[in-house]
Motif scaffolding. Structure first.
Motif, PDB file in Angstrom:
ATOM      1  N   VAL A  65       0.839  -1.202   0.000  1.00  0.00           N
ATOM      2  CA  VAL A  65       0.000   0.000   0.000  1.00  0.00           C
ATOM      3  C   VAL A  65       0.872   1.250   0.000  1.00  0.00           C
ATOM      4  CG1 VAL A  65      -1.657   1.328   1.378  1.00  0.00           C
ATOM      5  CG2 VAL A  65      -2.000  -1.114   1.038  1.00  0.00           C
ATOM      6  N   ARG A  66       1.935   1.255   0.783  1.00  0.00           N
ATOM      7  CA  ARG A  66       2.844   2.409   0.815  1.00  0.00           C
ATOM      8  C   ARG A  66       3.483   2.649  -0.541  1.00  0.00           C
ATOM      9  NH1 ARG A  66       6.455   1.739   6.245  1.00  0.00           N
ATOM     10  NH2 ARG A  66       4.925   2.482   7.754  1.00  0.00           N
ATOM     11  N   ALA A  67       3.927   1.588  -1.185  1.00  0.00           N
ATOM     12  CA  ALA A  67       4.542   1.737  -2.506  1.00  0.00           C
ATOM     13  C   ALA A  67       3.528   2.264  -3.513  1.00  0.00           C
ATOM     14  CB  ALA A  67       5.113   0.394  -2.966  1.00  0.00           C
ATOM     15  N   LYS A  68       2.320   1.758  -3.444  1.00  0.00           N
ATOM     16  CA  LYS A  68       1.280   2.216  -4.358  1.00  0.00           C
ATOM     17  C   LYS A  68       0.973   3.699  -4.121  1.00  0.00           C
ATOM     18  CE  LYS A  68      -3.118   0.786  -6.272  1.00  0.00           C
ATOM     19  NZ  LYS A  68      -4.189  -0.191  -6.245  1.00  0.00           N
ATOM     20  N   GLN A  69       0.958   4.127  -2.868  1.00  0.00           N
ATOM     21  CA  GLN A  69       0.733   5.537  -2.553  1.00  0.00           C
ATOM     22  C   GLN A  69       1.857   6.402  -3.116  1.00  0.00           C
ATOM     23  OE1 GLN A  69       0.375   5.657   1.685  1.00  0.00           O
ATOM     24  NE2 GLN A  69      -1.823   5.295   1.669  1.00  0.00           N
ATOM     25  N   ALA A  70       3.098   5.934  -2.991  1.00  0.00           N
ATOM     26  CA  ALA A  70       4.240   6.703  -3.499  1.00  0.00           C
ATOM     27  C   ALA A  70       4.153   6.841  -5.018  1.00  0.00           C
ATOM     28  CB  ALA A  70       5.546   6.029  -3.093  1.00  0.00           C
ATOM     29  N   VAL A  71       3.782   5.781  -5.695  1.00  0.00           N
ATOM     30  CA  VAL A  71       3.646   5.838  -7.154  1.00  0.00           C
ATOM     31  C   VAL A  71       2.528   6.799  -7.537  1.00  0.00           C
ATOM     32  CG1 VAL A  71       2.945   4.482  -9.177  1.00  0.00           C
ATOM     33  CG2 VAL A  71       4.633   3.564  -7.580  1.00  0.00           C
ATOM     34  N   THR A  72       1.417   6.755  -6.799  1.00  0.00           N
ATOM     35  CA  THR A  72       0.299   7.654  -7.088  1.00  0.00           C
ATOM     36  C   THR A  72       0.713   9.106  -6.889  1.00  0.00           C
ATOM     37  OG1 THR A  72      -1.278   5.956  -6.402  1.00  0.00           O
ATOM     38  CG2 THR A  72      -2.089   8.211  -6.475  1.00  0.00           C
ATOM     39  N   ARG A  73       1.428   9.384  -5.816  1.00  0.00           N
ATOM     40  CA  ARG A  73       1.898  10.752  -5.564  1.00  0.00           C
ATOM     41  C   ARG A  73       2.852  11.224  -6.654  1.00  0.00           C
ATOM     42  NH1 ARG A  73       3.018   9.539   0.522  1.00  0.00           N
ATOM     43  NH2 ARG A  73       0.899   9.666   1.338  1.00  0.00           N
ATOM     44  N   ALA A  74       3.760  10.351  -7.070  1.00  0.00           N
ATOM     45  CA  ALA A  74       4.701  10.718  -8.129  1.00  0.00           C
ATOM     46  C   ALA A  74       3.952  10.992  -9.431  1.00  0.00           C
ATOM     47  CB  ALA A  74       5.727   9.603  -8.336  1.00  0.00           C
ATOM     48  N   ASP A  75       2.960  10.173  -9.730  1.00  0.00           N
ATOM     49  CA  ASP A  75       2.170  10.376 -10.940  1.00  0.00           C
ATOM     50  C   ASP A  75       1.425  11.709 -10.886  1.00  0.00           C
ATOM     51  OD1 ASP A  75       1.061   9.454 -13.458  1.00  0.00           O
ATOM     52  OD2 ASP A  75      -0.826   9.206 -12.364  1.00  0.00           O
ATOM     53  N   GLU A  76       0.834  12.020  -9.730  1.00  0.00           N
ATOM     54  CA  GLU A  76       0.134  13.296  -9.574  1.00  0.00           C
ATOM     55  C   GLU A  76       1.093  14.473  -9.729  1.00  0.00           C
ATOM     56  OE1 GLU A  76      -1.758  13.084  -5.748  1.00  0.00           O
ATOM     57  OE2 GLU A  76      -3.281  11.676  -6.443  1.00  0.00           O
ATOM     58  N   TYR A  77       2.284  14.339  -9.164  1.00  0.00           N
ATOM     59  CA  TYR A  77       3.278  15.408  -9.242  1.00  0.00           C
ATOM     60  C   TYR A  77       3.682  15.661 -10.694  1.00  0.00           C
ATOM     61  CZ  TYR A  77       7.535  18.088  -8.489  1.00  0.00           C
ATOM     62  OH  TYR A  77       8.499  19.062  -8.522  1.00  0.00           O
ATOM     63  N   VAL A  78       3.929  14.585 -11.429  1.00  0.00           N
ATOM     64  CA  VAL A  78       4.352  14.727 -12.823  1.00  0.00           C
ATOM     65  C   VAL A  78       3.233  15.343 -13.658  1.00  0.00           C
ATOM     66  CG1 VAL A  78       4.991  13.426 -14.899  1.00  0.00           C
ATOM     67  CG2 VAL A  78       6.088  12.923 -12.722  1.00  0.00           C
ATOM     68  N   HIS A  79       1.983  14.994 -13.357  1.00  0.00           N
ATOM     69  CA  HIS A  79       0.876  15.595 -14.102  1.00  0.00           C
ATOM     70  C   HIS A  79       0.695  17.073 -13.742  1.00  0.00           C
ATOM     71  CE1 HIS A  79      -0.596  11.418 -15.013  1.00  0.00           C
ATOM     72  NE2 HIS A  79      -0.678  12.018 -16.194  1.00  0.00           N
ATOM     73  N   ASP A  80       0.922  17.408 -12.486  1.00  0.00           N
ATOM     74  CA  ASP A  80       0.778  18.802 -12.053  1.00  0.00           C
ATOM     75  C   ASP A  80       1.948  19.671 -12.524  1.00  0.00           C
ATOM     76  OD1 ASP A  80      -1.586  18.177 -10.812  1.00  0.00           O
ATOM     77  OD2 ASP A  80      -0.697  18.012  -8.799  1.00  0.00           O
ATOM     78  N   LYS A  81       3.150  19.120 -12.545  1.00  0.00           N
ATOM     79  CA  LYS A  81       4.355  19.881 -12.890  1.00  0.00           C
ATOM     80  C   LYS A  81       5.190  19.078 -13.890  1.00  0.00           C
ATOM     81  CE  LYS A  81       4.328  21.891  -8.310  1.00  0.00           C
ATOM     82  NZ  LYS A  81       5.011  22.084  -7.061  1.00  0.00           N
TER      83      LYS A  81
END
Length: 103
Positions: A65-81
């Motif tokens: 779950v932690r790894a999945k959260q980190a991937v989701t955050r990274a994906d959101e960051y790349v889409h935002d910036k």
């Protein structure tokens, strides 16, 4: 934004030590299937083994779950910036390329 999950407190060393002690008691007993102490120790060993398996499974689920959260955050960051994401990717590629070239 992804919600955070509290990590579960697991101490694998203590669990394995408990399992080892219980199994050693079973091995030291007489081994007579009719002996009540042997039956109790065998049940205790089985319960300890199941508890450890459950805790290890829960710990691995937590890490997933932690790894999945980190991937989701990274994906959101790349889409935002996107330009910062390109910069980070290029920098990592450069560093990995330099490290591989040194070999």
């Amino acid at each position: 934004m992804a919600k955070t999950i509290e990590p579960q407190d697991t101490n694998l060393d203590d669990d394995l030590a408990l399992l080892t002690e219980t199994l050693e008691e079973v091995l030291k007993s007489s081994g007579d299937p009719a002996d009540q102490k042997y039956i109790e120790l065998k049940a205790k060993a089985e319960k300890s083994l199941n508890d450890v398996k459950s805790r290890v499974s829960n710990a691995s689920d937590t890490y997933y779950v932690r790894a999945k959260q980190a991937v989701t955050r990274a994906d959101e960051y790349v889409h935002d910036k996107p330009w910062q994401g390109i910069g980070v990717g290029a920098t990592l590629g450069l560093v990995v390329g330099l490290l591989l070239a040194r070999r």
